[in-house]
Design an enzyme around this catalytic site. Structure first.
Site, PDB file in Angstrom:
ATOM      1  N   CYS A 194       0.803  -1.235   0.000  1.00  0.00           N
ATOM      2  CA  CYS A 194       0.000   0.000   0.000  1.00  0.00           C
ATOM      3  C   CYS A 194       0.834   1.281   0.000  1.00  0.00           C
ATOM      4  CB  CYS A 194      -1.018  -0.005   1.139  1.00  0.00           C
ATOM      5  SG  CYS A 194      -0.307  -0.216   2.774  1.00  0.00           S
TER       6      CYS A 194
ATOM      7  N   CYS B  67      -3.410  -2.638  -0.953  1.00  0.00           N
ATOM      8  CA  CYS B  67      -2.384  -3.569  -0.463  1.00  0.00           C
ATOM      9  C   CYS B  67      -2.015  -4.633  -1.493  1.00  0.00           C
ATOM     10  CB  CYS B  67      -2.836  -4.201   0.847  1.00  0.00           C
ATOM     11  SG  CYS B  67      -3.222  -2.985   2.121  1.00  0.00           S
TER      12      CYS B  67
ATOM     13  N   LYS C 188      -6.665  -9.669  10.616  1.00  0.00           N
ATOM     14  CA  LYS C 188      -6.618  -8.222  10.469  1.00  0.00           C
ATOM     15  C   LYS C 188      -7.963  -7.736   9.954  1.00  0.00           C
ATOM     16  CE  LYS C 188      -4.160  -4.528   8.063  1.00  0.00           C
ATOM     17  NZ  LYS C 188      -2.972  -4.149   7.295  1.00  0.00           N
TER      18      LYS C 188
ATOM     19  N   ARG D 184      -2.564   5.772   8.071  1.00  0.00           N
ATOM     20  CA  ARG D 184      -2.547   6.036   6.620  1.00  0.00           C
ATOM     21  C   ARG D 184      -2.044   7.437   6.325  1.00  0.00           C
ATOM     22  NH1 ARG D 184      -8.153   2.686   5.525  1.00  0.00           N
ATOM     23  NH2 ARG D 184      -7.262   0.683   6.171  1.00  0.00           N
TER      24      ARG D 184
ATOM     25  N   ARG E  98     -10.786  -1.160   1.992  1.00  0.00           N
ATOM     26  CA  ARG E  98     -10.044  -2.425   2.066  1.00  0.00           C
ATOM     27  C   ARG E  98     -10.941  -3.606   2.451  1.00  0.00           C
ATOM     28  NH1 ARG E  98      -5.311   0.111   1.344  1.00  0.00           N
ATOM     29  NH2 ARG E  98      -4.186   1.267   2.967  1.00  0.00           N
TER      30      ARG E  98
ATOM     31  N   LYS F 242      -5.282  -7.782  14.987  1.00  0.00           N
ATOM     32  CA  LYS F 242      -5.179  -6.342  14.785  1.00  0.00           C
ATOM     33  C   LYS F 242      -6.526  -5.784  14.354  1.00  0.00           C
ATOM     34  CE  LYS F 242      -3.023  -3.174  11.640  1.00  0.00           C
ATOM     35  NZ  LYS F 242      -2.401  -3.015  10.392  1.00  0.00           N
TER      36      LYS F 242
ATOM     37  N   SER G  96      -2.849   2.679  15.291  1.00  0.00           N
ATOM     38  CA  SER G  96      -2.730   4.134  15.315  1.00  0.00           C
ATOM     39  C   SER G  96      -3.956   4.840  15.902  1.00  0.00           C
ATOM     40  CB  SER G  96      -2.451   4.638  13.901  1.00  0.00           C
ATOM     41  OG  SER G  96      -3.474   4.211  13.006  1.00  0.00           O
TER      42      SER G  96
ATOM     43  N   TYR H  40       2.715   1.984  19.716  1.00  0.00           N
ATOM     44  CA  TYR H  40       3.392   3.270  19.574  1.00  0.00           C
ATOM     45  C   TYR H  40       3.824   3.832  20.928  1.00  0.00           C
ATOM     46  CZ  TYR H  40       1.565   2.690  14.916  1.00  0.00           C
ATOM     47  OH  TYR H  40       1.285   2.163  13.685  1.00  0.00           O
TER      48      TYR H  40
HETATM   49  C1  PBG Z   1      -0.371  -1.834   5.824  1.00  0.00           C
HETATM   50  C2  PBG Z   1      -0.628  -1.644   7.261  1.00  0.00           C
HETATM   51  C3  PBG Z   1      -1.608  -0.867   7.887  1.00  0.00           C
HETATM   52  C4  PBG Z   1      -1.344  -0.922   9.256  1.00  0.00           C
HETATM   53  C5  PBG Z   1      -0.258  -1.764   9.430  1.00  0.00           C
HETATM   54  N1  PBG Z   1       0.172  -2.218   8.184  1.00  0.00           N
HETATM   55  C6  PBG Z   1      -2.670  -0.014   7.326  1.00  0.00           C
HETATM   56  C7  PBG Z   1      -3.821  -0.567   6.630  1.00  0.00           C
HETATM   57  O1  PBG Z   1      -4.031  -1.789   6.539  1.00  0.00           O
HETATM   58  O2  PBG Z   1      -4.556   0.248   6.078  1.00  0.00           O
HETATM   59  C8  PBG Z   1      -2.094  -0.189  10.314  1.00  0.00           C
HETATM   60  C9  PBG Z   1      -1.311   0.135  11.542  1.00  0.00           C
HETATM   61  C10 PBG Z   1      -1.915   1.182  12.422  1.00  0.00           C
HETATM   62  O3  PBG Z   1      -3.032   1.672  12.199  1.00  0.00           O
HETATM   63  O4  PBG Z   1      -1.227   1.534  13.386  1.00  0.00           O
HETATM   64  N2  PBG Z   1      -1.214  -2.686   5.174  1.00  0.00           N
END
Ligand code: PBG
Length: 324
Positions: A122, A130, A195, A205, A217, A248, A274, A313
């Site tokens: 991505c 992705c 995920k 992002r 996604r 996640k 995040s 984080y």
């Molecule tokens: C990439 C990825 C993402 C995250 C980790 N690897 C973003 C997504 O899937 O859009 C998110 C991590 C976070 O929000 O801290 N595919």
């Protein structure tokens, strides 16, 4: 006859006993610090929606990794942001790509710090999905072939653990195969196995400049409504050769963490994403909540739910707080 009253409070009174009797322990040994490195930067730039987090330059990422290690945190998770995105994601597997250069620079200076690399497309594709796209659809098998190439190039640059986050079907098997064929049979795969298609990723992002340019996604990440599907994802990835599984996001998915923990006897990670970070940071900045206490509690809950370790984080703050 007098009945004995059950007094659960008896064990809560003495602070020494209270602490001895805890079930779950949060330690700096359980933490992984995610870090962003961006090609072409001369100094770190702040990420607005994630106060305290930065996009690092090639130089500052090495110093940052050193700080993480000095705090006693065992590992980092690296995300790369290329100077140029394209339709094939070429810079994701280039020998001199940003991740490849960052990994070798970090490992040269800090050979004992465990470097985990996020494997995804991505950040490298113009449309921000992705996987590769054709006629508005996200292609599975062609994306898997590219992801395997990326994984191999990360291993060649010295990555200790490979962490695919794309959610394409079959990518664990393909990555295991290419690593094994190239003498990386001892390099473990940490799979973003479970995920969800979550709104909690939006600050990331911004940080990674990876928001999808069209659509969302949901055709590859999981529906937040689904629980049993998480077990199928976990089972499939283990069967394909994943060494460690991840759930996640973390906070809204503690039930899923517990489910996976109870069903599978593999190491398990939780990713405190995040949006979880931004949400608590924003409330704390207004003085509405106590950041330290809240973060200690949320991360303890992830351990209690069954995580062996947490990608967060707050890793550096937690390492400081847990020391005192
Ligand atoms: C990439 C990825 C993402 C995250 C980790 N690897 C973003 C997504 O899937 O859009 C998110 C991590 C976070 O929000 O801290 N595919």
């Amino acid at each position: 006859m007098t009945q004995t009253q059950i007094r659960l409070r008896r064990l809560r009174e003495n602070p020494v006993l209270r602490s001895m009797l805890r079930d779950t322990l949060l330690s700096k040994d359980d933490l992984v610090q995610p870090l962003f490195v961006k090609e072409g930067l001369s100094s770190p730039t702040a990420i607005d929606s994630m106060p305290g987090q930065f996009r690092h330059s090639l130089k500052s990422i090495v110093a940052q990794a050193q700080k993480v290690q000095d705090l006693g945190i065992p590992a980092i998770l690296l995300f790369g942001i290329p100077a140029k995105k394209d339709k094939l994601g070429k810079s994701a597997f280039a020998n001199h790509g940003i991740i490849q250069r960052a990994v070798s620079a970090i490992k040269k200076k800090n050979p004992n710090l465990l470097v985990i690399t996020d494997v995804c497309l991505c950040e490298y594709l113009t449309h921000g999905h992705c996987g590769h796209v054709q006629a508005g659809k996200i292609l599975n098998d062609t994306s898997v072939a590219t992801l395997a190439k990326i994984a191999l190039s990360h291993a060649r640059s010295g990555a200790d653990v490979i962490a695919p986050s794309d959610m394409m079907d079959g990518r664990i098997a393909a990555i295991r195969k290419i690593l094994d064929a190239n003498h990386f049979e001892s390099t473990p795969i940490l799979s973003y196995a479970v995920k969800y298609a979550s709104a909690f990723y939006s600050p990331f992002r911004e940080a990674a400049e990876s928001a999808p340019g069209f659509g969302d996604r949901q055709s590859y990440q999981m529906n937040p409504a689904n629980r049993r599907e998480a077990l199928r994802e976990a089972q499939t990835d283990l069967a394909e050769g994943a060494d460690i599984l991840m759930v996640k996001p973390a906070l809204s998915y503690l039930d899923i963490l517990r489910d996976v923990r109870e069903r599978f006897h593999c190491p398990l990670a939780a990713y405190s994403v995040s949006g979880e970070y931004s949400m608590i940071k924003a409330a704390a900045a207004r003085g509405w909540i106590d950041e330290k206490k809240i973060v200690l509690e949320t991360h303890l809950s992830m351990k209690r739910a069954g995580a062996n370790f947490i990608l967060t984080y707050w890793a550096q703050d937690l390492a400081r707080w847990l020391k005192s």
